[in-house]
Design an enzyme around this catalytic site. Structure first.
Site, PDB file in Angstrom:
ATOM      1  N   PRO A   2       0.807  -1.210   0.000  1.00 59.37           N
ATOM      2  CG  PRO A   2      -0.431  -1.383   1.939  1.00 59.37           C
ATOM      3  CD  PRO A   2       0.807  -1.860   1.306  1.00 59.37           C
ATOM      4  CD  GLU A   3       4.065   2.825  -3.709  1.00 57.41           C
ATOM      5  OE1 GLU A   3       4.165   3.986  -4.145  1.00 57.41           O
ATOM      6  OE2 GLU A   3       4.639   1.860  -4.213  1.00 57.41           O
ATOM      7  CG  HIS A  92      -1.489 -14.431   7.968  1.00 57.34           C
ATOM      8  ND1 HIS A  92      -0.517 -14.586   8.928  1.00 57.34           N
ATOM      9  CD2 HIS A  92      -1.228 -15.362   7.027  1.00 57.34           C
ATOM     10  CE1 HIS A  92       0.306 -15.564   8.567  1.00 57.34           C
ATOM     11  NE2 HIS A  92      -0.110 -16.045   7.425  1.00 57.34           N
ATOM     12  NE  ARG A 118       7.045  -9.345   4.131  1.00 55.55           N
ATOM     13  CZ  ARG A 118       7.793  -8.676   3.264  1.00 55.55           C
ATOM     14  NH1 ARG A 118       7.277  -8.249   2.130  1.00 55.55           N
ATOM     15  NH2 ARG A 118       9.045  -8.392   3.539  1.00 55.55           N
TER      16      ARG A 118
END
Length: 280
Positions: A2-3, A92, A118
């Site tokens: 994500p930017e 997750h 992550r």
DNA sequence: CTCCTGACCTGAGTGC
DNA sequence: TGCACTCAGGTCAGGA
């Protein structure tokens, strides 16, 4: 992944689902992501109402009716899913908010799930009154799509910087929200080499780069908006969408302007993609 | 200050 | 199929 454009897409998807609705139930599946989660997070969220969902750089800022702000950063692999029926949580899926129109959660409207394999992302909760001095936000550069951003700003911000312009674009204290993909894309559209020293971005180059940043980010947000309409069905994952990328991940492919093969190089441990002929 | 490296963590992809 | 290895869109701490 994500930017700024992906985070803005997440914000736009969350706003109508969260604003003016109550957190009927909050599930927090572990006590840390990148850093420890706020103590008693689930209890502190339970029963609260969201008043506003905003974005700053790559952060989503969700204001609550008790004048606290829930901060979310998606890290590298974070994503948000919005369901209209209770989902089965996976390994997750770390946080789930059950949203309802009233404090009594008789009929939930949505289930909002944060997934982050992550765990490079993070979540915090702090008083709205401290937001301006909040550590992670106070030194952040201007929004590239805001009024404070311009070619003049870029030139001033990059003045004296000896490192490559690519690295300067990734520095959140100089400009908020640009990440590894859109740094390469913006430099391509500006015709500027990622290797060029940041301090030499002045005059016409600054004008071209500022314009390319705005254009690239706007186009990506539009694509995100498109995928939002098409893709955010119940269970749809927000934060990832097909993008129109000119150079990123396209090493060896023909430059769309001059057909010269796109090259890849590593700068500060991160991949940059560029056309060796169009970008100087 | 500025700049770069290494660390954090899991999963996907590649080559043998 | 299995295994070893590399790489991934983010940021921060630490050291030159």
């Amino acid at each position: 992944m994500p930017e700024l454009p992906e985070v803005e897409t997440v914000r736009r998807a969350l706003a109508p689902v969260l604003e003016q609705r109550y957190i009927a139930a909050a599930f927090v599946g572990r006590d840390d992501l990148r850093w420890p989660l706020p103590p008693n997070l689930a209890a502190r969220l339970q029963g609260r109402r969201f008043t506003h969902v905003a974005r700053r750089g790559k952060y989503v800022l969700m204001t609550l009716d008790d004048q606290n702000v829930l901060l979310l950063h998606l890290g590298m692999s974070g994503s948000v899913r919005i369901h209209d029926r209770a989902p089965t949580l996976g390994r997750h899926d770390h946080i789930m908010l059950t949203m309802a129109d009233g404090e009594q959660a008789t009929s939930p409207t949505h289930y909002v799930v944060l997934n982050d394999p992550r765990r490079f992302g993070w979540v915090d909760l702090f008083a709205l009154s401290t937001q301006a001095s909040y550590k992670l936000l106070q030194h952040m550069g201007p929004e590239p799509l805001g009024n404070a951003f311009s070619a003049e700003y870029l030139q001033t911000a990059f003045k004296g910087r000896q490192g490559p312009v690519k690295n300067a674009l990734l520095n959140q204290q100089l400009i908020a929200g640009i990440g590894n993909i859109y740094a390469s894309e913006a430099l391509f559209h500006a015709g500027i080499s990622p290797r060029r020293k940041a301090a030499t971005i002045a005059g016409g180059r600054a004008v071209r780069l500022a314009a390319a940043i705005v254009k690239t980010l706007r186009a990506a947000i539009e694509d995100g908006g498109t995928s939002l309409r098409d893709h955010v069905q119940p269970g749809g994952e927000i934060g990832y969408f097909v993008q129109r990328l000119a150079v990123y991940g396209r090493a060896g492919e023909a430059c769309q302007i001059c057909t010269t093969p796109i090259k890849m190089l590593v700068q500060s441990g991160r991949s940059s993609f560029y056309c060796p002929r169009c970008q100087r």
